[in-house]
Design an enzyme around this catalytic site. Structure first.
Site, PDB file in Angstrom:
ATOM      1  N   SER A   1       0.810  -1.220   0.000  1.00 20.73           N
ATOM      2  CA  SER A   1       0.000   0.000   0.000  1.00 20.73           C
ATOM      3  C   SER A   1       0.843   1.268   0.000  1.00 20.73           C
ATOM      4  CB  SER A   1      -0.943   0.014   1.209  1.00 20.73           C
ATOM      5  OG  SER A   1      -0.198  -0.025   2.421  1.00 20.73           O
TER       6      SER A   1
ATOM      7  N   GLU B   1       5.934   1.086  11.320  1.00 20.60           N
ATOM      8  CA  GLU B   1       5.302   0.391  10.201  1.00 20.60           C
ATOM      9  C   GLU B   1       4.396  -0.709  10.745  1.00 20.60           C
ATOM     10  OE1 GLU B   1       6.569  -1.785   5.981  1.00 20.60           O
ATOM     11  OE2 GLU B   1       8.035  -1.580   7.601  1.00 20.60           O
TER      12      GLU B   1
END
Length: 283
Positions: free
Chosen positions: A47, A119
């Site tokens: 993404s 992340e």
């Protein structure tokens, strides 16, 4: 509480919603005296999370914490990430248990700079990936019960805190195209159907049940466009994030800490739409 990129308002317009005021005054919101922030960048496979972290990593006031993939690739000499992809029925529970451990280590690592960017998080591991494994029958009910009991106990003892979740909303088709382009060996078995399923989990997690992420504010960004090739887009994306954080706590990202010109607002070009930084909060 959900901030949608398509509902942004111009700062200084005096059009703050009552929901936004509630967010600033709620117990779960960061204090205006807060000296540091920790945010998670979330999104489907491919993404654009790594790209956004790379942009953040260029700033002196930011430390980035990537997924501990190297640990997953070398657990006692074994690549458990690859094993999970090759035989998910056998290895998904083991892999997700190790993901939980290693992501908790990331969450609780000592923060040395005003802004830490992670992340993904333990929350997406639980409410997207593990939930998807259970729904697909890859993780059976006993394994799921074992994992959730362990996860829930950890949350009751020392719940990892986040000040903001940035959700990179990307279509499964775009993710699949990027996945094929980067051609990582472990990701070869990943199908478009799998990405569609994960996308559905992400939409459900960050679009409805706020208790799953502790009522942390969520900033939703359109990540279908290529921010690597278009600097205006990555400037725009960074502007939205930093403006939102600055609104919550001006001391964290005060002008002296931000290199001059780094987050200057991109100029609107013909045929493009420039989103404004602050967003309406939907309850």
């Amino acid at each position: 509480m959900l901030c949608r990129d398509q509902e942004c308002r111009t700062p200084g317009s005096g059009q703050k919603s009552s929901q936004y005021t509630q967010l600033l005054s709620s117990p779960s919101s960061p204090s205006t005296s807060k000296s540091s922030f920790k945010i998670a960048v979330e999104g489907n496979i491919s993404s654009g999370k790594s790209t956004l972290l790379e942009l953040f990593n260029k700033q002196s006031f930011v430390e980035t914490l990537t997924e501990p993939v190297e640990k997953w690739r070398n657990l006692g000499g074994s690549n458990i990430l690859d094993r999970m992809y090759q035989d998910p029925k056998r290895w998904s529970f083991t892999f997700q248990s190790y993901v939980l451990l290693t992501m908790l280590q990331v969450h609780h690592s000592q923060q040395s700079k005003p802004l830490a960017v992670i992340e993904r998080s333990v929350y997406s591991a639980r409410y997207c990936f593990v939930e998807n494994l259970r729904a697909s029958g890859v993780m059976d009910e006993t394994e799921f019960a074992c994992y959730t009991e362990w996860f829930d106990w950890i949350m009751s003892q020392q719940r990892p805190q986040l000040d903001l979740i940035v959700y990179l909303r990307t279509s499964p088709e775009t993710c699949y195209e990027r996945l094929l382009q980067r051609a990582r060996a472990e990701e070869a078995p990943v199908s478009l159907d799998y990405l569609k399923s994960l996308h559905s989990r992400y939409e459900n997690w960050l679009g409805s049940n706020r208790s799953w992420h502790g009522n942390t504010p969520v900033l939703v960004l359109d990540a279908n466009k290529d921010v690597v090739q278009n600097k205006d887009l990555h400037n725009e994306m960074m502007e939205q994030i930093t403006a939102f954080l600055t609104k919550l706590s001006p001391d964290v990202l005060s002008p002296p800490r931000v290199p001059s010109g780094v987050f200057s607002s991109p100029q609107k070009k013909a045929g493009t739409s420039v989103r404004t930084p602050l967003a309406e909060i939907n309850q």
